[in-house]
Design a protein around this motif. Structure first.
Motif, PDB file in Angstrom:
ATOM      1  N   LYS A1039       0.935  -1.291  -0.149  1.00 18.85           N
ATOM      2  CA  LYS A1039       0.096  -0.030  -0.028  1.00 18.85           C
ATOM      3  C   LYS A1039       0.847   1.106  -0.042  1.00 18.85           C
ATOM      4  O   LYS A1039       0.619   2.317  -0.804  1.00 18.85           O
ATOM      5  CB  LYS A1039      -0.847   0.219   1.168  1.00 18.85           C
ATOM      6  N   ALA A1040       1.946   1.172   0.658  1.00 17.75           N
ATOM      7  CA  ALA A1040       2.813   2.345   0.847  1.00 17.75           C
ATOM      8  C   ALA A1040       3.480   2.903  -0.661  1.00 17.75           C
ATOM      9  O   ALA A1040       3.451   3.953  -1.004  1.00 17.75           O
ATOM     10  CB  ALA A1040       3.926   2.152   2.046  1.00 17.75           C
ATOM     11  N   VAL A1041       3.758   1.970  -1.234  1.00 14.01           N
ATOM     12  CA  VAL A1041       4.074   2.044  -2.747  1.00 14.01           C
ATOM     13  C   VAL A1041       3.343   2.509  -3.492  1.00 14.01           C
ATOM     14  O   VAL A1041       3.362   3.507  -4.535  1.00 14.01           O
ATOM     15  CB  VAL A1041       5.002   0.512  -3.170  1.00 14.01           C
ATOM     16  N   ARG A1042       1.819   1.848  -3.404  1.00 18.60           N
ATOM     17  CA  ARG A1042       0.861   2.608  -4.419  1.00 18.60           C
ATOM     18  C   ARG A1042       0.772   3.920  -4.201  1.00 18.60           C
ATOM     19  O   ARG A1042       0.332   4.673  -4.924  1.00 18.60           O
ATOM     20  CB  ARG A1042      -0.214   1.681  -3.906  1.00 18.60           C
ATOM     21  N   ARG A1043       0.662   4.227  -2.754  1.00 18.91           N
ATOM     22  CA  ARG A1043       0.325   5.845  -2.505  1.00 18.91           C
ATOM     23  C   ARG A1043       1.450   6.698  -3.095  1.00 18.91           C
ATOM     24  O   ARG A1043       1.168   7.733  -3.596  1.00 18.91           O
ATOM     25  CB  ARG A1043       0.558   5.957  -0.723  1.00 18.91           C
ATOM     26  N   GLU A1044       2.631   6.317  -2.871  1.00 18.07           N
ATOM     27  CA  GLU A1044       3.702   7.242  -3.706  1.00 18.07           C
ATOM     28  C   GLU A1044       3.501   7.225  -5.252  1.00 18.07           C
ATOM     29  O   GLU A1044       3.818   8.045  -5.915  1.00 18.07           O
ATOM     30  CB  GLU A1044       5.114   6.468  -3.403  1.00 18.07           C
ATOM     31  N   ALA A1045       3.088   5.969  -5.761  1.00 17.88           N
ATOM     32  CA  ALA A1045       3.158   5.865  -7.161  1.00 17.88           C
ATOM     33  C   ALA A1045       1.733   7.058  -7.655  1.00 17.88           C
ATOM     34  O   ALA A1045       2.118   7.492  -8.641  1.00 17.88           O
ATOM     35  CB  ALA A1045       2.647   4.482  -7.471  1.00 17.88           C
ATOM     36  N   VAL A1046       0.779   7.112  -6.602  1.00 20.38           N
ATOM     37  CA  VAL A1046      -0.269   7.977  -7.013  1.00 20.38           C
ATOM     38  C   VAL A1046       0.385   9.200  -6.982  1.00 20.38           C
ATOM     39  O   VAL A1046      -0.032   9.947  -7.901  1.00 20.38           O
ATOM     40  CB  VAL A1046      -1.340   7.758  -6.230  1.00 20.38           C
ATOM     41  N   GLU A1047       1.022   9.535  -6.105  1.00 16.80           N
ATOM     42  CA  GLU A1047       1.811  10.664  -5.924  1.00 16.80           C
ATOM     43  C   GLU A1047       2.390  11.437  -7.133  1.00 16.80           C
ATOM     44  O   GLU A1047       2.390  12.414  -7.785  1.00 16.80           O
ATOM     45  CB  GLU A1047       2.280  11.098  -4.656  1.00 16.80           C
ATOM     46  N   ALA A1048       3.548  10.543  -7.711  1.00 16.59           N
ATOM     47  CA  ALA A1048       4.497  10.670  -8.420  1.00 16.59           C
ATOM     48  C   ALA A1048       3.671  10.722  -9.981  1.00 16.59           C
ATOM     49  O   ALA A1048       3.897  11.711 -10.576  1.00 16.59           O
ATOM     50  CB  ALA A1048       5.331   9.570  -8.691  1.00 16.59           C
ATOM     51  N   ARG A1049       2.544   9.813 -10.051  1.00 15.49           N
ATOM     52  CA  ARG A1049       1.905   9.841 -11.445  1.00 15.49           C
ATOM     53  C   ARG A1049       1.078  11.253 -11.650  1.00 15.49           C
ATOM     54  O   ARG A1049       0.945  11.836 -12.578  1.00 15.49           O
ATOM     55  CB  ARG A1049       0.959   8.705 -11.631  1.00 15.49           C
ATOM     56  N   THR A1050       0.459  11.691 -10.436  1.00 10.49           N
ATOM     57  CA  THR A1050      -0.193  13.061 -10.603  1.00 10.49           C
ATOM     58  C   THR A1050       0.521  14.284 -10.748  1.00 10.49           C
ATOM     59  O   THR A1050       0.371  15.009 -11.539  1.00 10.49           O
ATOM     60  CB  THR A1050      -0.995  13.203  -9.174  1.00 10.49           C
ATOM     61  N   ASN A1051       1.789  14.121 -10.189  1.00 13.28           N
ATOM     62  CA  ASN A1051       2.730  15.435 -10.528  1.00 13.28           C
ATOM     63  C   ASN A1051       3.197  15.287 -11.827  1.00 13.28           C
ATOM     64  O   ASN A1051       3.414  16.609 -12.598  1.00 13.28           O
ATOM     65  CB  ASN A1051       3.874  14.963  -9.574  1.00 13.28           C
ATOM     66  N   TRP A1052       3.510  14.067 -12.558  1.00 15.85           N
ATOM     67  CA  TRP A1052       3.859  13.910 -13.910  1.00 15.85           C
ATOM     68  C   TRP A1052       2.588  14.391 -14.837  1.00 15.85           C
ATOM     69  O   TRP A1052       2.775  15.064 -15.928  1.00 15.85           O
ATOM     70  CB  TRP A1052       4.454  12.883 -14.112  1.00 15.85           C
ATOM     71  N   TYR A1053       1.401  13.827 -14.566  1.00 16.54           N
ATOM     72  CA  TYR A1053       0.404  14.237 -15.291  1.00 16.54           C
ATOM     73  C   TYR A1053       0.049  15.750 -15.387  1.00 16.54           C
ATOM     74  O   TYR A1053      -0.376  16.443 -16.360  1.00 16.54           O
ATOM     75  CB  TYR A1053      -0.882  13.566 -14.815  1.00 16.54           C
TER      76      TYR A1053
END
Length: 1057
Positions: A1039-1053
């Motif tokens: 879950k902790a990895v998924r949370r960071e993935a959401v943050e990173a993808r949002t910033n790039w989007y």
């Protein structure tokens, strides 16, 4: 004289600075005077304009000079001399003559610029008089036209006026309206921020000290026209003028005189509605008290109608807070004079009454959104004046009590309690210590209403939706000085106890509020908590540990222990906690009957005892952070009981059935011992050592007999023996915990200290059975060496070489022992480096010789960083000897060496070892030490991300994250390596390629920062790939990895050009 003439002619022709310096030097030496210079200038100062122009043109043709009238050159040369000449060389008569001359040159547009410079220098001379002031000011007003001058020239004019204002203010005042009219014409229309800073400063003095009664509107117009300031400094502004500088100086003008009140307030109201509320609110805060109650009262209604829009319909929290502050100042300004007359509630008229009535009407619907801002307004009134505060309470508080008791409003009681609590907090904050003194107890605002409020709040404790608000309200009453009696405090404790006994307090917010309330009461009167609340909590603790599957029971005792840990910080309460919990642990250590039949599950009991010990340790740590002075006594009251518990368990034949021998419990007891020891004075520590050394090294059990358990004196206790059982070796952390907290002046009760230290180190290498035992004794050895290196010269001169040769370089040493020896060497070096010992460098150099050893290569490399990393052993708290900036000095020495080694084209295995050392070092040192070398480090760090060790990869990525943090990250070199960074981080964030969740999380965090660090045109080619690959990370099993993935993808989007 000829020399001066030569300087003049040369300067007229060339304009070089050298001639000015030579002339000043000649005058300073007494070889010439200013009169000689004036004579030498001759026609350059006195000839007719037409002749000068003709002569100037001929001269300019001959010398190929740019067009510039020679008379202006003469005036400029004289101005430069006045500026640079020593003051003592310019006499009073010279100042008078030069002032008259320079003023006359203001009439000519060709000489006005150098003349102003000369006047600027003359005004700073000690011989410049009030008469000269009048002459200069009149000349400037008559001949200077500011609109035709450039900024630097206008700045000179303002500087002249500013200097005269500072040194000859009375002369300017004597000019009366002539000066005011002239200055208004001079300053009108100025726009440059550099000049405005001076103009605002001058205007403030005029507004405060001059008679401006006939020029109020003109002065208001030349100042208020700049409000609000919209200036934004350009990038890399060399002058350093900020928007705040201009705002501050302009406010200094607007609040300089009450005469501005009638003109300013209507315009402030316009500005509030025109979209610049913050600047206007801040300006109103300083202006309203100056404008006075009469003017403010006339405009109060308009101001309130505008301000309430920012409160009831706020655009953001900050603006709302500022508007509330302005309302406070508005009310204070109007009613400050009322406090002397002490009007009754019925006599309150005007704005305060109207606003209170309006807000109370809104409170009739407490569940609506407008009720909260209405209450914030009423709370703001509580911090205005005593009369307004009393009136506000008299209007709002009885109404809220009535509303709470209204049967038709039962569903809104939670909202009413929250509003009531907010008002109580405001009343508490308005109660000063002086107000609450014994003689003025009746002046506490809440005193007339405390009985009915107390009744409402205690009833509110039983309402689920209002329990937290009721607790906060009670806490506010408790914290109001002199408001509640001791009996009323006891009544509150009784009501809170009913909550604790009535069922589970599952809401964490309610639990925290209960603890804060009880803690607040215990700081005033601990008797009520210790006599009623603590027995309830202790009784709720089970006598036996819940079974493995009794999860709810385990949560209950965790919650109870959490209450006790936070509640029992006060000295008397903590003493009760120690007695009750230590007794509870001793009872838990009694093995049940099932243990003999082999059916006893020791794990739940061990976990329960661990939680109890953890509670004691956390409470002790909190007391230590608060610098409580009662910790030392527990070296005699608590520590012996813990020793008795653990030693008895270790000496029992079937130690596995006794929880006292469990390493986790021993570790927590060691923490407790360290905290208590570090607060003890040296004499107390020395006495304690005299007991535990015979215990651990001679087997004398007198120290372990003070407690619940009876220990037979013939039992053999030898934890440092090579053949000692594991249960006894597990107790060496207790010994280490006592050693690391010693003062450096405490002597060890041993014959030869070097021999003793060598014995400890060898025990670590040969006899320690697990990492806990190994680290405990090694840390103790490092602490001893750090605090007393002088006493261990023999160890440093001989024993360390024997240890190195025997356990590290000898072919007979096993790989496990060799790796242990690297760790031992690391801590020995660390102890020496921390205190600045000269041997630390040579010990570090030895580690480099191991980089080619395939068994310990990477262990030695990691040690380079571990030597300087922060730890919890060698700290000031533990009385370690720490040299200032030792880590920075070490890093400055090591970094170039490691960079060279990592870049060397030699053996690839050596390169990798240097990379590991580099990654370990930069993880352990501050960013400022290596930031300037990031251009060299970046390629090496990228190579480090391909090493197979997960810990190294985490260190590298965390280093990159540290570089990226802060207001000015080093983004240039990041952009240079952007493509490599993106591809490397994408590889490290995929679960198929990277099994370590820590690495995946760190890689995703860095990917999330890249759009902030690198320009869009650089990263744009990578965007599609990044978004596609990050979509895969959204399915990560962690879950902790998924949370960071959401943050990173949002910033790039969101990353667009």
């Amino acid at each position: 004289m000829e020399r001066i003439e030569r300087f003049v002619r040369t300067w007229i022709a060339s304009g070089r600075e050298e001639e000015v310096r030579e002339t000043v030097a000649t005058i300073s030496a007494g070889d010439a005077t200013l009169l000689d210079v004036v004579k030498a200038l001759g026609d350059y100062l006195t000839a007719e304009e037409d002749n000068l122009r003709t002569k100037g043109n001929a001269t300019r043709t001959y010398l190929n000079l740019s067009w510039y009238p020679l008379i202006a050159k003469g005036v400029e040369f004289l101005s430069l001399l006045i500026e640079k000449c020593p003051p003592e060389k310019i006499t009073r008569s010279a100042v008078r003559v030069l002032t008259t001359f320079m003023c006359s040159k203001l009439e000519d547009t060709e000489t006005i610029i150098p003349a102003l410079s000369g006047i600027k220098s003359l005004t700073a001379q000690s011989g410049f008089t009030s008469g000269d002031t009048l002459e200069v000011v009149k000349a400037i007003f008559a001949h200077v036209r500011m609109r035709v001058l450039v900024q630097t020239q206008r700045f000179v004019v303002f500087t002249i006026i500013d200097t005269l204002m500072a040194q000859h203010r009375q002369a300017l005042k004597s000019m009366g309206e002539e000066f005011l009219t002239g200055y208004i014409n001079l300053a009108e229309g100025e726009k440059d921020p550099r000049n405005l800073l001076l103009a605002f400063a001058i205007a403030r003095v005029i507004l405060i000290e001059f008679d401006i009664s006939h020029h109020v509107e003109e002065l208001f117009n030349i100042t208020f026209c700049y409000f609000p300031i919209t200036f934004r400094p350009p990038p890399d502004d060399p002058y350093g003028i900020t928007t705040d500088d201009l705002k501050r100086t302009l406010r200094g003008c607007l609040d300089a005189t009450p005469l501005f009140g009638t003109l300013a307030i209507p315009l402030f109201v316009e500005k509030l509605t025109a979209g610049s509320p913050r600047d206007t609110l801040q300006t109103l805060d300083v202006c309203l008290p100056v404008y006075g109650s009469l003017v403010v009262r006339e405009n109060a209604k308009k101001l309130w109608n505008t301000l309430k829009l920012e409160i009831f319909q706020p655009t953001d929290i900050e603006t709302e807070t500022m508007a509330l502050k302005t309302v406070q100042i508005l009310v204070q300004t109007i009613y400050a004079a009322y406090d002397d007359a002490a009007p009754s509630d019925l006599e309150m008229e005007g704005l305060a009454k109207d606003v209170c009535d309006e807000c109370v009407r809104i409170l009739k619907e407490p569940e609506k959104s407008q009720a909260k801002p209405a209450m914030r307004v009423l709370c703001a009134f509580m911090s205005t004046t005593a009369s307004v505060a009393q009136f506000t309470l008299a209007q709002a508080l009885p109404y809220l009590v009535k509303l709470f008791r209204n049967p038709d409003e039962i569903q809104n009681r939670g909202a009413v309690l929250q509003l009531l609590t907010d008002l109580i907090k405001a009343a508490r904050d308005a109660t000063t210590t002086e107000t609450a003194s014994e003689s003025d107890a009746d002046k506490i605002p809440l005193t007339p209403y405390k009985d009915e409020v107390l009744a409402v709040l205690t009833v509110g404790l039983q309402i689920p939706s209002g329990c937290r608000a009721a607790l906060e309200g009670l806490l506010a009453m408790v914290n109001t000085p002199k408001l509640l009696t001791d009996e009323e405090l006891g009544f509150i404790v009784h009501k809170v106890n009913e909550i604790l006994t009535g069922g589970d307090v599952e809401d964490e917010d309610v639990s925290d509020a209960i603890l804060e309330l009880l803690t607040g009461i215990s700081s005033i009167s601990p008797r009520h908590v210790s006599q009623t609340t603590l027995p309830l909590l202790f009784t709720s603790l089970p006598d036996n540990a819940p079974a493995r599957d009794a999860e709810s029971d385990r949560v209950k005792y965790w919650r109870t222990l959490s209450f006790l840990k936070r509640l029992c910080i006060q000295s008397d309460l903590f003493e009760t906690l120690v007695v009750r919990l230590s007794t509870k642990i001793e009872l838990l250590c009694i093995p049940p009957i099932e243990a003999s039949a082999g059916e006893y599950d020791v794990e739940p009991t061990s976990a329960y005892a661990h939680s109890i010990l953890r509670t004691l340790a956390d409470a002790l740590a909190k007391k230590e952070s608060l610098a409580h002075t009662d910790l030392v006594k527990y070296l005699d009251r608590l520590v012996p009981r813990l020793f008795n518990l653990h030693i008895h368990a270790a000496l029992t034949t079937d130690a596995d059935s006794l929880i006292g021998s469990h390493p986790r419990l021993v570790a927590v007891s060691a923490e407790i011992l360290t905290v208590v020891m570090q607060t003890a004075p040296a004499q107390k520590q020395e006495a304690f050592l005299s007991g535990i050394f015979p215990l651990f090294f001679d087997g004398k059990l007198e120290k372990g007999t003070d407690g619940h358990w009876k220990i037979p004196q013939d039992a053999k206790f030898y934890p440092f023996g090579g053949d000692a059982p594991s249960s006894q070796k597990n107790l060496v952390p207790l010994f280490g915990a006592a050693i690391i907290a010693l003062h450096k002046e405490v002597p060890l009760p041993v014959g030869n200290e070097s021999e003793f230290l060598n014995k400890l180190v060898r025990w670590c290498l040969l006899d320690a059975e697990n990492p806990v035992q190994f680290e405990a004794v090694l840390h103790a050895a490092a602490s001893l060496l750090n605090k007393g290196a002088e006493a261990y010269q023999e160890f440093l001169a001989q024993s360390v070489d024997e240890l190195w040769n025997t356990f590290l370089t000898a072919s007979s040493a096993s790989p496990d022992v060799r790796k242990r020896m690297v760790t031992v060497w690391t801590w020995i070096t660390k102890a020496l480096l921390t205190r600045g010992h000269p041997l630390a460098q040579s010990f570090t150099d030895r580690l480099f010789t191991l980089f080619g050893d395939h068994i310990v290569s990477w262990d030695a490399a990691r040690a380079i960083g571990q030597i300087v990393c922060q730890d919890k052993i060698l700290t000031k708290k533990h009385h370690a000897v720490i040299k200032f900036l030792f880590a920075q000095k070490f890093a400055n020495t090591m970094l170039p060496r490691l960079i060279d080694g990592a870049q060397s084209p030699a053996d690839p295995s050596l390169q990798n070892a240097y990379l590991v050392a580099l990654a370990s070092l930069i993880k352990s040192i501050p960013k400022t030490v290596y930031a300037h070398q990031m251009s060299s480090l970046m390629p090496l760090l990228l190579r480090g991300l391909d090493l197979p060790d997960h810990e190294i990869r985490v260190n590298v990525i965390q280093t990159l994250l540290a570089v990226a943090e802060g207001p000015s990250p080093e983004s240039a070199f990041i952009a240079e390596h952007a493509s490599s960074l993106v591809s490397t981080m994408l590889r490290n964030c995929m679960v198929k390629e990277m099994p370590s969740a820590r690495v995946r999380i760190a890689a995703l965090q860095y990917l999330a920062t890249l759009p902030r660090l690198v320009r869009y045109d650089v990263l744009h080619p990578q965007k599609a790939v990044v978004l596609r690959e990050l979509a895969k990370a959204l399915d990560d099993p962690k879950k902790a990895v998924r949370r960071e993935a959401v943050e990173a993808r949002t910033n790039w989007y969101k990353f667009t050009g």
